[in-house]
Design a protein around this motif. Sequence first.
Motif, PDB file in Angstrom:
ATOM      1  N   GLN A   1       9.391  30.377  88.304  1.00  0.00           N
ATOM      2  CA  GLN A   1       8.531  29.225  88.022  1.00  0.00           C
ATOM      3  C   GLN A   1       7.643  29.492  86.817  1.00  0.00           C
ATOM      4  O   GLN A   1       7.420  28.608  85.986  1.00  0.00           O
ATOM      5  CB  GLN A   1       7.679  28.887  89.255  1.00  0.00           C
ATOM      6  CG  GLN A   1       8.480  28.260  90.371  1.00  0.00           C
ATOM      7  CD  GLN A   1       7.657  28.039  91.625  1.00  0.00           C
ATOM      8  OE1 GLN A   1       6.570  28.601  91.782  1.00  0.00           O
ATOM      9  NE2 GLN A   1       8.165  27.218  92.531  1.00  0.00           N
ATOM     10  N   GLN A   2       7.134  30.715  86.707  1.00  0.00           N
ATOM     11  CA  GLN A   2       6.321  31.065  85.538  1.00  0.00           C
ATOM     12  C   GLN A   2       7.154  30.993  84.256  1.00  0.00           C
ATOM     13  O   GLN A   2       6.676  30.500  83.230  1.00  0.00           O
ATOM     14  CB  GLN A   2       5.727  32.463  85.702  1.00  0.00           C
ATOM     15  CG  GLN A   2       4.662  32.557  86.772  1.00  0.00           C
ATOM     16  CD  GLN A   2       4.217  33.986  87.022  1.00  0.00           C
ATOM     17  OE1 GLN A   2       4.776  34.925  86.469  1.00  0.00           O
ATOM     18  NE2 GLN A   2       3.207  34.146  87.863  1.00  0.00           N
ATOM     19  N   LEU A   3       8.387  31.485  84.335  1.00  0.00           N
ATOM     20  CA  LEU A   3       9.265  31.405  83.160  1.00  0.00           C
ATOM     21  C   LEU A   3       9.547  29.951  82.776  1.00  0.00           C
ATOM     22  O   LEU A   3       9.563  29.598  81.601  1.00  0.00           O
ATOM     23  CB  LEU A   3      10.582  32.133  83.429  1.00  0.00           C
ATOM     24  CG  LEU A   3      10.541  33.651  83.385  1.00  0.00           C
ATOM     25  CD1 LEU A   3      11.880  34.232  83.812  1.00  0.00           C
ATOM     26  CD2 LEU A   3      10.184  34.132  82.001  1.00  0.00           C
ATOM     27  N   ALA A   4       9.793  29.106  83.798  1.00  0.00           N
ATOM     28  CA  ALA A   4      10.060  27.692  83.522  1.00  0.00           C
ATOM     29  C   ALA A   4       8.855  27.037  82.857  1.00  0.00           C
ATOM     30  O   ALA A   4       9.005  26.232  81.926  1.00  0.00           O
ATOM     31  CB  ALA A   4      10.424  26.968  84.816  1.00  0.00           C
ATOM     32  N   THR A   5       7.664  27.385  83.291  1.00  0.00           N
ATOM     33  CA  THR A   5       6.449  26.842  82.679  1.00  0.00           C
ATOM     34  C   THR A   5       6.343  27.271  81.222  1.00  0.00           C
ATOM     35  O   THR A   5       6.025  26.460  80.348  1.00  0.00           O
ATOM     36  CB  THR A   5       5.207  27.304  83.464  1.00  0.00           C
ATOM     37  OG1 THR A   5       5.340  26.894  84.823  1.00  0.00           O
ATOM     38  CG2 THR A   5       3.933  26.728  82.877  1.00  0.00           C
TER      39      THR A   5
ATOM     40  N   GLU B   1       8.806  25.263  79.201  1.00  0.00           N
ATOM     41  CA  GLU B   1       8.346  23.883  78.993  1.00  0.00           C
ATOM     42  C   GLU B   1       7.256  23.811  77.937  1.00  0.00           C
ATOM     43  O   GLU B   1       7.162  22.833  77.208  1.00  0.00           O
ATOM     44  CB  GLU B   1       7.844  23.291  80.310  1.00  0.00           C
ATOM     45  CG  GLU B   1       8.940  23.009  81.314  1.00  0.00           C
ATOM     46  CD  GLU B   1       8.390  22.597  82.665  1.00  0.00           C
ATOM     47  OE1 GLU B   1       7.158  22.463  82.806  1.00  0.00           O
ATOM     48  OE2 GLU B   1       9.191  22.428  83.592  1.00  0.00           O
ATOM     49  N   GLN B   2       6.413  24.829  77.869  1.00  0.00           N
ATOM     50  CA  GLN B   2       5.328  24.854  76.893  1.00  0.00           C
ATOM     51  C   GLN B   2       5.821  25.221  75.500  1.00  0.00           C
ATOM     52  O   GLN B   2       5.083  25.141  74.537  1.00  0.00           O
ATOM     53  CB  GLN B   2       4.248  25.851  77.328  1.00  0.00           C
ATOM     54  CG  GLN B   2       3.525  25.447  78.582  1.00  0.00           C
ATOM     55  CD  GLN B   2       2.575  26.536  79.070  1.00  0.00           C
ATOM     56  OE1 GLN B   2       2.601  27.673  78.614  1.00  0.00           O
ATOM     57  NE2 GLN B   2       1.736  26.181  80.023  1.00  0.00           N
ATOM     58  N   GLY B   3       7.088  25.647  75.405  1.00  0.00           N
ATOM     59  CA  GLY B   3       7.633  26.006  74.108  1.00  0.00           C
ATOM     60  C   GLY B   3       7.407  27.455  73.733  1.00  0.00           C
ATOM     61  O   GLY B   3       7.685  27.859  72.610  1.00  0.00           O
ATOM     62  N   VAL B   4       6.905  28.261  74.661  1.00  0.00           N
ATOM     63  CA  VAL B   4       6.656  29.670  74.378  1.00  0.00           C
ATOM     64  C   VAL B   4       7.972  30.445  74.373  1.00  0.00           C
ATOM     65  O   VAL B   4       8.173  31.328  73.549  1.00  0.00           O
ATOM     66  CB  VAL B   4       5.671  30.262  75.417  1.00  0.00           C
ATOM     67  CG1 VAL B   4       5.478  31.748  75.211  1.00  0.00           C
ATOM     68  CG2 VAL B   4       4.341  29.534  75.355  1.00  0.00           C
ATOM     69  N   LEU B   5       8.873  30.105  75.299  1.00  0.00           N
ATOM     70  CA  LEU B   5      10.174  30.765  75.382  1.00  0.00           C
ATOM     71  C   LEU B   5      11.273  29.833  74.877  1.00  0.00           C
ATOM     72  O   LEU B   5      11.234  28.636  75.135  1.00  0.00           O
ATOM     73  CB  LEU B   5      10.494  31.150  76.835  1.00  0.00           C
ATOM     74  CG  LEU B   5       9.638  32.220  77.485  1.00  0.00           C
ATOM     75  CD1 LEU B   5      10.044  32.412  78.942  1.00  0.00           C
ATOM     76  CD2 LEU B   5       9.742  33.531  76.738  1.00  0.00           C
ATOM     77  N   THR B   6      12.233  30.405  74.183  1.00  0.00           N
ATOM     78  CA  THR B   6      13.399  29.623  73.785  1.00  0.00           C
ATOM     79  C   THR B   6      14.381  29.579  74.948  1.00  0.00           C
ATOM     80  O   THR B   6      14.218  30.289  75.944  1.00  0.00           O
ATOM     81  CB  THR B   6      14.090  30.257  72.567  1.00  0.00           C
ATOM     82  OG1 THR B   6      14.590  31.546  72.952  1.00  0.00           O
ATOM     83  CG2 THR B   6      13.146  30.388  71.383  1.00  0.00           C
TER      84      THR B   6
END
Length: 96
Positions: free
Chosen positions: A70-74, A77-82
């Motif tokens: 869930q943290q990764l998904a957040t 969504e915020q654009g921090v992770l590709t």
Amino acid sequence: MPGLLRGVARTAVVAGTATAVSNRVSRRQAGRWAQQAPQQVGYAEPVAPPPPPPPPPAGMSMEQKLDQLQQLATLKEQGVLTEQEFAAQKARILGG
């Protein structure tokens, strides 16, 4: 009456002069700011990507794995992770 008329005329001249000077100063400042704006855009410092999350412990429960997903998904969504980073971290969590 001529004294009153003279006072009104003097006030109008002073107010008109003040308005003209104020407008000229405003235009000059706007022109200077417009010239400086493009120069400042090119000098923005790049933002470093956040460090990857620590590897999961060997005996991680399903709840802990779900929390991390869930943290990764957040972050995605915020654009921090590709999409690629998200997939790699997801595989690491689920495979660990």
